[in-house]
Design a protein around this motif. Sequence first.
Motif, mmCIF file in Angstrom:
data_model
loop_
_atom_site.group_PDB
_atom_site.id
_atom_site.type_symbol
_atom_site.label_atom_id
_atom_site.label_comp_id
_atom_site.label_asym_id
_atom_site.label_seq_id
_atom_site.Cartn_x
_atom_site.Cartn_y
_atom_site.Cartn_z
ATOM 1 N N GLY A 25 49.148 37.840 28.785
ATOM 2 C CA GLY A 25 47.769 38.185 29.100
ATOM 3 C C GLY A 25 46.923 36.992 29.452
ATOM 4 O O GLY A 25 45.685 37.048 29.378
ATOM 5 N N SER A 26 47.573 35.892 29.879
ATOM 6 C CA SER A 26 46.825 34.649 30.124
ATOM 7 C C SER A 26 46.840 34.201 31.587
ATOM 8 O O SER A 26 46.247 33.182 31.920
ATOM 9 C CB SER A 26 47.392 33.518 29.254
ATOM 10 N N VAL A 74 45.672 42.530 36.835
ATOM 11 C CA VAL A 74 46.431 41.445 37.470
ATOM 12 C C VAL A 74 47.585 41.028 36.566
ATOM 13 O O VAL A 74 48.719 40.835 37.015
ATOM 14 C CB VAL A 74 45.520 40.238 37.783
ATOM 15 N N ASN A 75 47.296 40.864 35.278
ATOM 16 C CA ASN A 75 48.351 40.497 34.326
ATOM 17 C C ASN A 75 49.455 41.547 34.291
ATOM 18 O O ASN A 75 50.643 41.213 34.242
ATOM 19 C CB ASN A 75 47.760 40.322 32.919
ATOM 20 N N LYS A 76 49.076 42.811 34.309
ATOM 21 C CA LYS A 76 50.065 43.887 34.247
ATOM 22 C C LYS A 76 50.956 43.887 35.480
ATOM 23 O O LYS A 76 52.183 43.994 35.376
ATOM 24 C CB LYS A 76 49.360 45.242 34.112
ATOM 25 N N VAL A 77 50.345 43.746 36.653
ATOM 26 C CA VAL A 77 51.106 43.758 37.909
ATOM 27 C C VAL A 77 52.047 42.559 37.976
ATOM 28 O O VAL A 77 53.240 42.703 38.284
ATOM 29 C CB VAL A 77 50.160 43.772 39.128
ATOM 30 N N LEU A 78 51.540 41.365 37.688
ATOM 31 C CA LEU A 78 52.381 40.168 37.755
ATOM 32 C C LEU A 78 53.415 40.142 36.633
ATOM 33 O O LEU A 78 54.481 39.547 36.780
ATOM 34 C CB LEU A 78 51.517 38.915 37.714
ATOM 35 N N GLY A 79 53.090 40.806 35.523
ATOM 36 C CA GLY A 79 54.061 40.902 34.441
ATOM 37 C C GLY A 79 55.298 41.674 34.850
ATOM 38 O O GLY A 79 56.402 41.432 34.352
#
Length: 318
Positions: A48-49, A56-61
């Motif tokens: 989450g950083s 954005v964090n979810k998609v890139l995760g």
Amino acid sequence: MLLLFFVPLIILSIGVVQSGWMVFLLYLVSGLGMTGIGMGVMHDALHGSYSQNKWVNKVLGYSINIIGANASVWKIQHNVLHHTYTNIEGSDDDINMPFFLRFSPNTKHHRVHKYQHFYVWFFYGFLTLIWVTAKDFVRINRYKKIGYFKKKHDVFKELAKTILWKVIYYSYSLVIPIIMLPVSPWLVVGAFLFMHFFTGMFISVVFQTAHVMPSSEFPNPDEKGMMPDEWSVHQLVTTSNYAPRSKVFSWFIGGLNFQIEHHLLPHVCHVHYKQLSKIVLEKAEKYGIPYNTKPTFWDAICDHFRMMRALGQNTVAV
């Protein structure tokens, strides 16, 4: 990093490459991209950083799913178990190894461990291949037993997602190149395995040189389940930094050479770790808490080798 991973695979998939050495080279470049995704993209995103925006964090995760793994399983293994129970036998999955490897003085010693400082590097090379093939299934079963997946629906959901993403990954990274390239299928398989061996070796060494070191502590809870130190001190005594002055190397591995700062502040983006390290070092010295660091990555690798030898010869005090 995403382009570094995908572009070589796209070139392989359209079948324009005809020489064996180019097949190996393109898979190697893709492996560099996979390494970068694992350490510099999905790692921050799943903590989450990467961004202040949760979407954005979810998609890139999900970039971890694209390379054949499972984001939900990784967050339990890494964010929960490794970051909460660092170097604690039986709880930190980063040191829970097969019987022929010993990463903690609290693990039972076997005669085979005597030579682990030589053969461990070979097994490091299989990290990502085992990960994208079987490890997620093993961990889903383990995490179900210890209560992280409490409903059958959750287990079936994660199993279905895991199977789907692994089929997608193997399809575009291996099956399509085998079909499209005018070279032997075994050459493509060999280059694919070469990519994973390089990636697995690099990622393993980056993470293990941060915790399995001569300076690292491996504390156990007492009979009441209490640890000797509170959480932040525990992170300092079980973790080590390396190569703090290497800007290019730090960029490539997503700031993971500043593991102390990452463990203390996992929700802070890695681009701030270098500046934060000055503050952490100052406070550690003020309160007499160890701040373990090595000047170069090579120094860290050499110390890790010594630690693996000591663990193998059972000369590390519990």
